[in-house]
Design an enzyme around this catalytic site. Sequence first.
Site, short mmCIF file in Angstrom:
data_model
loop_
_atom_site.label_atom_id
_atom_site.label_comp_id
_atom_site.label_asym_id
_atom_site.label_seq_id
_atom_site.Cartn_x
_atom_site.Cartn_y
_atom_site.Cartn_z
N ASP A 152 -8.71 -13.20 0.02
CA ASP A 152 -9.32 -12.91 1.31
C ASP A 152 -9.37 -11.40 1.55
O ASP A 152 -8.52 -10.66 1.05
CB ASP A 152 -8.49 -13.59 2.42
CG ASP A 152 -9.27 -13.72 3.71
OD1 ASP A 152 -10.46 -13.36 3.76
OD2 ASP A 152 -8.66 -14.18 4.71
N ASN A 186 -17.70 -22.05 3.42
CA ASN A 186 -18.38 -20.77 3.15
C ASN A 186 -19.91 -20.84 3.19
O ASN A 186 -20.59 -19.82 3.27
CB ASN A 186 -17.94 -20.17 1.80
CG ASN A 186 -16.55 -19.57 1.82
OD1 ASN A 186 -15.86 -19.54 0.81
ND2 ASN A 186 -16.10 -19.09 2.98
#
Length: 247
Positions: free
Chosen positions: A27, A75
Amino acid sequence: MPKVKITELEQQLDPLKLPRHIAIIMDGNGRWAKSKHLPRISGHAMGAKRVSEIVTAASDLDIKSLSLYAFSTENWSRPQPEVSFLMSLLVKYLKKELKNLIRKDVKMVVSGHIEVLPAAAKNVINQNIETSKNHQGMVFNLCLNYGGRQEITDACLELAKQVKAGKLNVDEIDEHRVGQHLYHPALGDVDLMIRTSGEERISNFLLWQLAYSELYFTSVMWPDFTKIDLLEAILAYQKRERRFGGI
Ligand code: FPP
């Protein structure tokens, strides 16, 4: 990369207490890019380089399984150009990575519904899986269009089908059997889960396999995450006392 620091950290490792399965939520690509006044995609491009570096580092450290969260089922909600960039980056990365998989004897597997990915991505994924299928070293589990709840749901669906077909009795379903119907049961439970960028969430990653995992959160952004950070995470893991619900 400072070799002295790596050697120093490696010397502190206890080879008998290495995590068998490490899972990483990569991330912070976007924030890394923003902090450098670069477009978000530059963060992903640098992130892909780190993927390669960390696969090599984990394999060199004799880690048995490494799971990386490259694209979640959530996503898809990102702007379309970013999704397209991630897909083309994946193709580029996998083409390049094949040599590394061969050199390091790493076996690549994929978790997630890859059937909906663009054809170019599916082709190179399948090529890497096929070429590396008999490799004996670390198993590199690339999680793509992956969701932990979906994985458990898929296992339940498979068991339900077996019951419906008369091949399985309902009372034969237990934790072990559910675990055996996950995407890659041989990966085993996750021992150490790392998330970069300071966020402290699981985000639908390997929900079943994380049940007793040690969680390690670092503020380092994924594009800055090097072998040194991996070693620091493993050393922190080795200092923890794992009790698995006992005392
Ligand atoms: C999070 O950064 C990262 C991802 C969306 C997935 C990880 C992707 C890579 C490491 C690059 C490509 C991977 C491969 C395997 C080639 P973010 O965009 O959520 O960062 P932010 O939270 O700072 O915006």
